[in-house]
Design a protein around this motif. Structure first.
Motif, PDB file in Angstrom:
ATOM      1  N   ARG A 136       0.892  -1.248  -0.035  1.00  0.00           N
ATOM      2  CA  ARG A 136      -0.006  -0.036   0.026  1.00  0.00           C
ATOM      3  C   ARG A 136       0.812   1.407  -0.068  1.00  0.00           C
ATOM      4  NH1 ARG A 136      -2.283  -0.755   4.549  1.00  0.00           N
ATOM      5  NH2 ARG A 136      -3.700  -2.339   3.609  1.00  0.00           N
ATOM      6  N   GLU A 137       1.971   1.303   0.750  1.00  0.00           N
ATOM      7  CA  GLU A 137       2.725   2.438   0.894  1.00  0.00           C
ATOM      8  C   GLU A 137       3.655   2.730  -0.421  1.00  0.00           C
ATOM      9  OE1 GLU A 137       6.087   4.672   3.734  1.00  0.00           O
ATOM     10  OE2 GLU A 137       5.036   2.598   4.441  1.00  0.00           O
ATOM     11  N   LEU A 138       4.055   1.410  -0.903  1.00  0.00           N
ATOM     12  CA  LEU A 138       4.583   1.717  -2.098  1.00  0.00           C
ATOM     13  C   LEU A 138       3.902   2.208  -3.393  1.00  0.00           C
ATOM     14  CD1 LEU A 138       7.432   0.933  -3.663  1.00  0.00           C
ATOM     15  CD2 LEU A 138       6.602  -1.319  -4.054  1.00  0.00           C
ATOM     16  N   VAL A 139       2.703   1.846  -3.319  1.00  0.00           N
ATOM     17  CA  VAL A 139       1.713   2.425  -4.233  1.00  0.00           C
ATOM     18  C   VAL A 139       1.543   4.043  -4.044  1.00  0.00           C
ATOM     19  CG1 VAL A 139      -0.702   2.649  -5.208  1.00  0.00           C
ATOM     20  CG2 VAL A 139       0.688   0.324  -4.823  1.00  0.00           C
ATOM     21  N   GLU A 140       1.587   4.355  -2.830  1.00  0.00           N
ATOM     22  CA  GLU A 140       1.362   5.721  -2.270  1.00  0.00           C
ATOM     23  C   GLU A 140       2.544   6.657  -2.926  1.00  0.00           C
ATOM     24  OE1 GLU A 140       0.373   5.583   1.874  1.00  0.00           O
ATOM     25  OE2 GLU A 140      -1.705   4.733   1.475  1.00  0.00           O
ATOM     26  N   VAL A 141       3.753   5.917  -2.586  1.00  0.00           N
ATOM     27  CA  VAL A 141       4.839   6.974  -2.884  1.00  0.00           C
ATOM     28  C   VAL A 141       5.151   7.080  -4.271  1.00  0.00           C
ATOM     29  CG1 VAL A 141       7.389   6.786  -2.729  1.00  0.00           C
ATOM     30  CG2 VAL A 141       5.941   5.948  -0.446  1.00  0.00           C
ATOM     31  N   LEU A 142       4.888   6.046  -5.143  1.00  0.00           N
ATOM     32  CA  LEU A 142       5.023   6.056  -6.443  1.00  0.00           C
ATOM     33  C   LEU A 142       3.904   7.081  -7.049  1.00  0.00           C
ATOM     34  CD1 LEU A 142       6.414   2.390  -7.257  1.00  0.00           C
ATOM     35  CD2 LEU A 142       7.623   4.611  -7.271  1.00  0.00           C
ATOM     36  N   ALA A 143       2.753   7.034  -6.513  1.00  0.00           N
ATOM     37  CA  ALA A 143       1.729   7.917  -6.766  1.00  0.00           C
ATOM     38  C   ALA A 143       2.086   9.311  -6.746  1.00  0.00           C
ATOM     39  CB  ALA A 143       0.488   7.794  -6.270  1.00  0.00           C
ATOM     40  N   ALA A 144       2.951   9.602  -5.505  1.00  0.00           N
ATOM     41  CA  ALA A 144       3.246  10.795  -5.382  1.00  0.00           C
ATOM     42  C   ALA A 144       4.257  11.224  -6.191  1.00  0.00           C
ATOM     43  CB  ALA A 144       3.703  11.059  -3.803  1.00  0.00           C
ATOM     44  N   VAL A 145       5.220  10.388  -6.592  1.00  0.00           N
ATOM     45  CA  VAL A 145       6.302  10.521  -7.656  1.00  0.00           C
ATOM     46  C   VAL A 145       5.713  11.035  -8.952  1.00  0.00           C
ATOM     47  CG1 VAL A 145       8.130   9.606  -9.096  1.00  0.00           C
ATOM     48  CG2 VAL A 145       8.073   9.085  -6.427  1.00  0.00           C
ATOM     49  N   ALA A 146       4.704  10.035  -9.411  1.00  0.00           N
ATOM     50  CA  ALA A 146       3.835  10.435 -10.636  1.00  0.00           C
ATOM     51  C   ALA A 146       3.238  11.835 -10.592  1.00  0.00           C
ATOM     52  CB  ALA A 146       2.863   9.188 -10.919  1.00  0.00           C
ATOM     53  N   ALA A 147       2.694  12.202  -9.463  1.00  0.00           N
ATOM     54  CA  ALA A 147       2.083  13.409  -9.369  1.00  0.00           C
ATOM     55  C   ALA A 147       3.168  14.614  -9.598  1.00  0.00           C
ATOM     56  CB  ALA A 147       1.337  13.496  -8.060  1.00  0.00           C
ATOM     57  N   ALA A 148       4.151  14.284  -8.766  1.00  0.00           N
ATOM     58  CA  ALA A 148       5.283  15.354  -9.017  1.00  0.00           C
ATOM     59  C   ALA A 148       5.894  15.429 -10.342  1.00  0.00           C
ATOM     60  CB  ALA A 148       6.531  14.825  -8.065  1.00  0.00           C
ATOM     61  N   ARG A 149       5.810  14.402 -11.348  1.00  0.00           N
ATOM     62  CA  ARG A 149       6.197  14.591 -12.661  1.00  0.00           C
ATOM     63  C   ARG A 149       5.215  15.181 -13.585  1.00  0.00           C
ATOM     64  NH1 ARG A 149      10.056  14.349 -10.404  1.00  0.00           N
ATOM     65  NH2 ARG A 149      10.033  16.408 -11.130  1.00  0.00           N
ATOM     66  N   THR A 150       4.087  14.930 -12.989  1.00  0.00           N
ATOM     67  CA  THR A 150       2.931  15.454 -13.828  1.00  0.00           C
ATOM     68  C   THR A 150       2.762  17.112 -13.570  1.00  0.00           C
ATOM     69  OG1 THR A 150       1.430  13.360 -13.374  1.00  0.00           O
ATOM     70  CG2 THR A 150       0.370  15.578 -14.187  1.00  0.00           C
ATOM     71  N   ALA A 151       3.137  17.369 -12.271  1.00  0.00           N
ATOM     72  CA  ALA A 151       3.311  18.953 -12.210  1.00  0.00           C
ATOM     73  C   ALA A 151       4.377  19.516 -12.712  1.00  0.00           C
ATOM     74  CB  ALA A 151       3.202  19.219 -10.695  1.00  0.00           C
ATOM     75  N   SER A 176      -2.689   2.840 -18.853  1.00  0.00           N
ATOM     76  CA  SER A 176      -3.576   3.149 -17.668  1.00  0.00           C
ATOM     77  C   SER A 176      -2.777   3.501 -16.347  1.00  0.00           C
ATOM     78  CB  SER A 176      -4.524   1.943 -17.574  1.00  0.00           C
ATOM     79  OG  SER A 176      -3.816   1.017 -16.776  1.00  0.00           O
ATOM     80  N   GLN A 177      -3.631   4.165 -15.607  1.00  0.00           N
ATOM     81  CA  GLN A 177      -2.936   4.675 -14.316  1.00  0.00           C
ATOM     82  C   GLN A 177      -2.480   3.346 -13.590  1.00  0.00           C
ATOM     83  OE1 GLN A 177      -2.329   7.233 -13.284  1.00  0.00           O
ATOM     84  NE2 GLN A 177      -1.708   7.039 -10.957  1.00  0.00           N
ATOM     85  N   PRO A 178      -3.152   2.220 -13.374  1.00  0.00           N
ATOM     86  CA  PRO A 178      -2.767   1.222 -12.691  1.00  0.00           C
ATOM     87  C   PRO A 178      -1.623   0.499 -13.410  1.00  0.00           C
ATOM     88  CG  PRO A 178      -5.141   0.904 -12.828  1.00  0.00           C
ATOM     89  CD  PRO A 178      -4.535   2.039 -13.750  1.00  0.00           C
ATOM     90  N   GLU A 179      -1.336   0.791 -14.617  1.00  0.00           N
ATOM     91  CA  GLU A 179      -0.305   0.192 -15.762  1.00  0.00           C
ATOM     92  C   GLU A 179       0.985   1.104 -15.394  1.00  0.00           C
ATOM     93  OE1 GLU A 179      -2.080  -2.312 -19.373  1.00  0.00           O
ATOM     94  OE2 GLU A 179      -1.683   0.002 -19.347  1.00  0.00           O
ATOM     95  N   LEU A 180       0.803   2.403 -15.023  1.00  0.00           N
ATOM     96  CA  LEU A 180       1.676   3.290 -14.784  1.00  0.00           C
ATOM     97  C   LEU A 180       2.339   2.897 -13.377  1.00  0.00           C
ATOM     98  CD1 LEU A 180       3.451   6.124 -15.253  1.00  0.00           C
ATOM     99  CD2 LEU A 180       1.477   7.169 -14.042  1.00  0.00           C
ATOM    100  N   ILE A 181       1.537   2.890 -12.450  1.00  0.00           N
ATOM    101  CA  ILE A 181       2.044   2.720 -11.167  1.00  0.00           C
ATOM    102  C   ILE A 181       2.863   1.393 -11.151  1.00  0.00           C
ATOM    103  CG2 ILE A 181       1.482   2.448  -8.722  1.00  0.00           C
ATOM    104  CD1 ILE A 181       1.393   5.259  -9.641  1.00  0.00           C
ATOM    105  N   GLY A 182       2.265   0.237 -11.705  1.00  0.00           N
ATOM    106  CA  GLY A 182       2.491  -1.130 -11.777  1.00  0.00           C
ATOM    107  C   GLY A 182       4.040  -1.035 -12.504  1.00  0.00           C
ATOM    108  N   THR A 183       4.049  -0.333 -13.499  1.00  0.00           N
ATOM    109  CA  THR A 183       5.502  -0.338 -14.390  1.00  0.00           C
ATOM    110  C   THR A 183       6.678   0.290 -13.551  1.00  0.00           C
ATOM    111  OG1 THR A 183       4.427  -0.150 -16.341  1.00  0.00           O
ATOM    112  CG2 THR A 183       6.685   0.549 -16.311  1.00  0.00           C
TER     113      THR A 183
END
Length: 407
Positions: free
Chosen positions: A191-206, A228-235
Motif C-alpha cells: 500500500r505504501e509503495l503504491v502511495e509513494v510512487l503515486a506521489a512521484v507520478a504526481a510530482a512529474r505530472t506537475a 492506464s493509471q494502474p499500469e503506470l504505477i505497476g510499471t
C-alpha cells in the motif's frame, strides 16, 4: 510416482545445497510456497531455457488457478509478483505495448550515454566507502555504502524520482521481495509503495522532465489507451525493484566471490581476464535472483518428463540452472573466469521477457567492480563468508550486509 515437494524456506538462506540435491532428482521439482500453496520450479538449464520461451506458458495471473479460485489471500507475500500490472505480468500484445513504452530508455545508445554518469557516481561512492571505513575502525558495509546507492541512484535518476523518496523506496521494495513477512506487513508495504510512487507520478505530472516517468505519464494522457493509471504505477514498481535490487545483489555477490577466490581476482588485476567476465561468471555461479515468480502453463505441460498441470504457479530457478552440471560440466560449482563458453547462463532471463535492463545492469556492475578493486586491490571481507546474514527471501539471492576492509 509421488515426489515430496521441496519446502521453500521463507527466510531465504543459501540455495545452492538444496539446488544440487534437487537437480540430482530432475530438472523440474514440486515446491511448497508460503501458506501451503503448491507450485513447481524449473531448475535445469536446458529445461528452463525452453520453458521461458514456450508459447503455451503465460505471465498473466488470470491463468493462476489458485488465485482465480480465491485460494490466495490478500496478504500472501508473493501476491504482488502475480497481480502487479505491468510488462512482467502481461502477455502478447499487452506485453509488447508496455515493453515498447519502457524500452526506449534502455537502448544501447541510451545506456552508453549513461556511462560517464555511472563512473562519476562510482568514484564518489568509493570516497564515501573509504570515509565510512575510517569512521568504522577500518570496516565498512560495502552493500550499504557502495552496492546499493549506485543502481538505486541511477534508476531513480532515469525515472525522475526525487532524492527524498529513495531510501523509502529501497526499504519498501525490499519488503515486497521478502518472503518471510506476515500478511499485515506485506499489505502495508504494498500500500505504501503504491502511495509513494503515486506521489512521484504526481510530482512529474506537475513538473515534467526528461525522464522515463514523465514519458510514461505522457503516454497515459495520450487518449488513455496507451497506458492506464494502474499500469503506470505497476510499471514504476517493477522498474524500481528490478532496476536496483538485482544489480545490488549482483555487485554484492561478485565482491564476495572475488574476495573468496583471490586467484581469480589476480587474473583481473593483471589484465588476464576482463571485468565483464567477472560479471558473467557471477551471474552464472551465484545468480542475484534464485527463484523468480511466476509463470503459468496454459495447458497441462510436460517439461523434461515431468507434468506441470495447467494453471500451476511456476518459479524460474535461476540459481540452480547456473550450476547445472549437465550444461556447465562437472565443475559447475567452481567460480572460474576462464570458463568456456563464456556467459552461458539464464540469470537475466530468456525469451520475450528477457531482462530489459540487462545492458545497464552489466555496465553498472562492470564499472563498480573494476573501480572498486583498482582502488582497493587488497580489499577483504571483515566477516567470514559463512557468518554473513542472508537475504530474507528465496527470490533474491544475496546477503544483507557485507562488511569489508577496503585498505
Amino acid at each position: 510416482m509421488n515426489v515430496t515437494p521441496h519446502v521453500l524456506d521463507p527466510a531465504g538462506g543459501c540455495p545452492h545445497a538444496a539446488n544440487a540435491r534437487l537437480l540430482t532428482q530432475g530438472a523440474v521439482a514440486p515446491v511448497l510456497l508460503p501458506g501451503g500453496v503448491e507450485g513447481m520450479a524449473v531448475l535445469g538449464h536446458d529445461a528452463l531455457r525452453d520453458f521461458l520461451s514456450h508459447p503455451e506458458v503465460a505471465k498473466d495471473a488470470r491463468h493462476f488457478t489458485a488465485l482465480a479460485d480465491g485460494h490466495i489471500p490478500e496478504g500472501w507475500p508473493l501476491r504482488t509478483f502475480a497481480t502487479v500490472q505491468g510488462m512482467t505480468t502481461a502477455d502478447g500484445a499487452d506485453h509488447r505495448r508496455l515493453r515498447g513504452l519502457v524500452g526506449k530508455a534502455f537502448t544501447a545508445r541510451r545506456v552508453e550515454a549513461l556511462r560517464p554518469r555511472v563512473e562519476a557516481v562510482t568514484a564518489g561512492l568509493l570516497d564515501g566507502l573509504a570515509a565510512a571505513a575510517r569512521e568504522g575502525g577500518g570496516v565498512a558495509d560495502l552493500r550499504r555504502h557502495y552496492a546499493l546507492p549506485l543502481p538505486l541512484g541511477v534508476i531513480c535518476e532515469l525515472l525522475g524520482v526525487d532524492a527524498e523518496y529513495r531510501d523509502r523506496l529501497h526499504h519498501l521494495s525490499n519488503q515486497v521481495v521478502a518472503t518471510d513477512i506476515g500478511p499485515e506487513q506485506a499489505l502495508a508495504a504494498n500500500r505504501e509503495l503504491v502511495e509513494v510512487l503515486a506521489a512521484v507520478a504526481a510530482a512529474r505530472t506537475a513538473r515534467p522532465g526528461d525522464d522515463l516517468t514523465s514519458a510514461l505519464i505522457a503516454a497515459r494522457d495520450d487518449g488513455g489507451d496507451r497506458l492506464s493509471q494502474p499500469e503506470l504505477i505497476g510499471t514504476l514498481i517493477l522498474m524500481i525493484i528490478a532496476g536496483h535490487e538485482t544489480t545490488l545483489n549482483l555487485i554484492t555477490n561478485a565482491v564476495r566471490a572475488l574476495c573468496a577466490h583471490r586467484d581469480q581476482l589476480a587474473l583481473l588485476l593483471d589484465g588476464r581476464a576482463a571485468w565483464a567476465d567477472a560479471v558473467e561468471e557471477t551471474l552464472r555461479w551465484d545468480s542475484p535472483v534464485s527463484y523468480f515468480p511466476f509463470r503459468y502453463p496454459t495447458r497441462d505441460l510436460t517439461v523434461d518428463g515431468t507434468l506441470i498441470p495447467k494453471g500451476t504457479p511456476v518459479l524460474a530457478g535461476y540459481s540452480a540452472a547456473g550450476r547445472d552440471e549437465k550444461t556447465h560440466g562437472p565443475d559447475a560449482g567452481r567460480f572460474d573466469l576462464t570458463r568456456a563458453p563464456a556467459a552461458k547462463h539464464l540469470s537475466l532471463g530468456h525469451g520475450p521477457h528477457y531482462c530489459l535492463g540487462a545492458p545497464l545492469a552489466r555496465m553498472e556492475a562492470t564499472i563498480a567492480l573494476r573501480s572498486l578493486f583498482t582502488r582497493f586491490p587488497d580489499l577483504t571481507l571483515a566477516t567470514p563468508e559463512p557468518d554473513l546474514p542472508r537475504h530474507a527471501s528465496f527470490v533474491g539471492n544475496s546477503v544483507r550486509t557485507l562488511p569489508v576492509r577496503p585498505v
